[in-house]
Design a protein around this motif. Structure first.
Motif, mmCIF file in Angstrom:
data_model
loop_
_atom_site.group_PDB
_atom_site.id
_atom_site.type_symbol
_atom_site.label_atom_id
_atom_site.label_comp_id
_atom_site.label_asym_id
_atom_site.label_seq_id
_atom_site.Cartn_x
_atom_site.Cartn_y
_atom_site.Cartn_z
ATOM 1 N N LYS A 1 -4.986 5.187 -5.769
ATOM 2 C CA LYS A 1 -5.175 4.391 -4.542
ATOM 3 C C LYS A 1 -4.597 5.146 -3.333
ATOM 4 O O LYS A 1 -5.146 5.101 -2.235
ATOM 5 C CB LYS A 1 -4.505 3.023 -4.744
ATOM 6 N N ASN B 1 0.851 -1.181 0.000
ATOM 7 C CA ASN B 1 0.000 0.000 0.000
ATOM 8 C C ASN B 1 0.885 1.228 0.000
ATOM 9 O O ASN B 1 2.013 1.186 0.474
ATOM 10 C CB ASN B 1 -0.837 0.048 1.293
ATOM 11 N N ASN C 1 -6.514 5.961 0.159
ATOM 12 C CA ASN C 1 -5.993 5.556 1.464
ATOM 13 C C ASN C 1 -5.645 6.767 2.332
ATOM 14 O O ASN C 1 -5.816 6.715 3.551
ATOM 15 C CB ASN C 1 -4.756 4.659 1.311
ATOM 16 N N ASN D 1 -15.612 2.746 7.196
ATOM 17 C CA ASN D 1 -15.401 3.560 5.994
ATOM 18 C C ASN D 1 -16.677 4.315 5.614
ATOM 19 O O ASN D 1 -16.632 5.458 5.181
ATOM 20 C CB ASN D 1 -14.967 2.673 4.824
ATOM 21 N N THR E 1 -17.170 -0.082 0.393
ATOM 22 C CA THR E 1 -16.548 -0.758 1.541
ATOM 23 C C THR E 1 -17.150 -0.213 2.844
ATOM 24 O O THR E 1 -16.460 -0.142 3.856
ATOM 25 C CB THR E 1 -15.017 -0.532 1.540
ATOM 26 N N SER F 1 -11.010 0.066 8.181
ATOM 27 C CA SER F 1 -9.831 0.196 7.311
ATOM 28 C C SER F 1 -8.631 -0.539 7.907
ATOM 29 O O SER F 1 -8.588 -0.802 9.113
ATOM 30 C CB SER F 1 -9.483 1.665 7.113
ATOM 31 N N SER F 2 -7.665 -0.806 7.050
ATOM 32 C CA SER F 2 -6.475 -1.538 7.515
ATOM 33 C C SER F 2 -5.756 -0.739 8.610
ATOM 34 O O SER F 2 -5.187 -1.321 9.531
ATOM 35 C CB SER F 2 -5.540 -1.825 6.348
ATOM 36 N N ILE G 1 -9.220 7.991 3.535
ATOM 37 C CA ILE G 1 -10.040 7.066 4.335
ATOM 38 C C ILE G 1 -9.298 6.546 5.580
ATOM 39 O O ILE G 1 -9.852 6.539 6.681
ATOM 40 C CB ILE G 1 -10.510 5.871 3.464
ATOM 41 N N ASN G 2 -8.066 6.129 5.395
ATOM 42 C CA ASN G 2 -7.405 5.406 6.484
ATOM 43 C C ASN G 2 -7.137 6.245 7.742
ATOM 44 O O ASN G 2 -7.510 5.823 8.842
ATOM 45 C CB ASN G 2 -6.122 4.730 5.988
ATOM 46 N N VAL H 1 -15.686 4.433 -3.150
ATOM 47 C CA VAL H 1 -14.957 3.421 -2.365
ATOM 48 C C VAL H 1 -15.531 3.362 -0.941
ATOM 49 O O VAL H 1 -15.718 2.278 -0.380
ATOM 50 C CB VAL H 1 -13.435 3.717 -2.337
ATOM 51 N N ASN I 1 -16.475 -1.824 6.113
ATOM 52 C CA ASN I 1 -15.069 -2.143 6.429
ATOM 53 C C ASN I 1 -14.513 -1.293 7.552
ATOM 54 O O ASN I 1 -14.805 -0.098 7.643
ATOM 55 C CB ASN I 1 -14.162 -1.785 5.238
HETATM 56 O O1 KPL Z 1 -7.519 -0.107 1.134
HETATM 57 C C1 KPL Z 1 -8.228 0.123 2.066
HETATM 58 C C2 KPL Z 1 -7.672 -0.086 3.426
HETATM 59 O O2 KPL Z 1 -8.410 -0.280 4.377
HETATM 60 O O3 KPL Z 1 -6.430 -0.065 3.513
HETATM 61 C C3 KPL Z 1 -9.602 0.705 1.842
HETATM 62 C C4 KPL Z 1 -9.812 0.944 0.362
HETATM 63 C C5 KPL Z 1 -9.719 2.005 2.565
HETATM 64 C C6 KPL Z 1 -10.682 -0.255 2.246
HETATM 65 O O4 KPL Z 1 -10.829 -0.417 3.590
#
Ligand code: KPL
Length: 273
Positions: free
Chosen positions: A161, A92, A165, A179, A219, A224-225, A168-169, A215, A222
């Motif tokens: 990407k 990433n 990230n 998310n 997601t 996030s990571s 969002i992250n 996104v 989710n």
């Molecule tokens: O890639 C992601 C991550 O969590 O690292 C996203 C796209 C934000 C999905 O959760």
């Protein structure tokens, strides 16, 4: 049958090893291990045999995948300098680009599969997607469930990407939200603010805020990571994601800087191998 080396036994390393072992001779390199053969359990089924070896026994391969987190690449690089084999980096962020480019045949890929590690050599393939990669095309990756796709503009896709990230992250990690919650106030305004700062740093990159919202929607449940890393007391990828942006900013980026510092102060260091 080609020789494929996979460095890193996280969810993506295990997923790739389990599929490629059907057609190739696969060696999985991890840090804490002695050499032995294993079978990876993917979705409850045992894979073809995979050899597991410590990284200091690394030997030349026909193709290598580096699936560790970006911050581990520095310690992996000396092993990769032994040959001219193609090495595909699947991290990433973009913090690893410069280091990886020391290699004559570095490739970069983006994994759009969902995978979850459920045991030492156990993985679940939770979402079927594809792996887009460039620069050179590798015919040996043409078929199979991992859906490798050679693209001409991998750097552009990686930067897109990175925008996703970087918005969002940090926000989901700092506010401990999913998310999808970024689509609502008070977070939506903060997300737009981060996006505007990213636009300022990369003014020529063609991306709209709606793409990021899509996104968030896709997601929405989710975590996030980065949120998961913080929760598990692991080091996050704030440096290769937001740190990469900050290193390129020529004007003040107060929001990116704020979240970068907040996440750095919360994270604990660990390694991903
Ligand atoms: O890639 C992601 C991550 O969590 O690292 C996203 C796209 C934000 C999905 O959760």
């Amino acid at each position: 049958m080609s020789k494929v080396g996979i460095i890193g036994a996280g969810s993506i390393g295990l997923l790739i090893a389990s599929y490629l072992a059907e057609q190739h001779s696969v060696t999985l390199y991890t840090r804490q291990t002695a050499g032995h053969d294993i079978k990876i359990i993917r979705d409850g089924q045992a894979s073809s045999p995979v050899e597991v070896r410590p990284l200091d026994q690394f030997e030349s391969q026909d193709l290598v995948f580096v699936t560790t987190k970006s911050y581990d690449i520095k310690s992996v690089m000396p092993y990769l300098l032994i040959g001219t084999m193609p090495v595909m980096f699947l991290q990433n962020g973009m913090g690893h680009l410069e280091q990886a480019e020391q290699l004559p045949s570095a490739l970069f890929g983006l994994v759009e599969h969902g995978a979850m590690k459920t045991g030492l050599y156990e993985v679940r393939h939770t979402g079927i997607g594809r792996i887009r990669y460039g620069r050179t095309s590798l015919p040996m990756l043409r078929e199979g469930m991992l859906h490798f796709e050679h693209v001409p503009n991998i750097e552009h896709i990686m930067l897109t990407k990175l925008f996703m990230n970087a918005v969002i992250n940090p926000l989901t990690a700092y506010y401990r939200i999913t998310n999808g919650q970024l689509l609502e106030e008070p977070y939506a305004t903060k997300a737009r603010g981060l996006f505007e700062e990213l636009r300022q740093v990369f003014p020529r990159h063609d991306i709209s805020y709606e793409e990021i919202e899509q996104v968030m929607q896709r997601t929405h449940l989710n975590r996030s990571s980065m949120l998961q890393d913080l929760d598990r007391g692991r080091r996050t990828e704030i440096e290769p994601i937001v740190g990469y942006v900050l290193a390129r900013a020529t004007e003040p980026t107060p929001l990116l800087t704020f979240y970068f510092e907040q996440i750095k102060s919360q994270e604990k260091r660990g390694d991903s191998m």
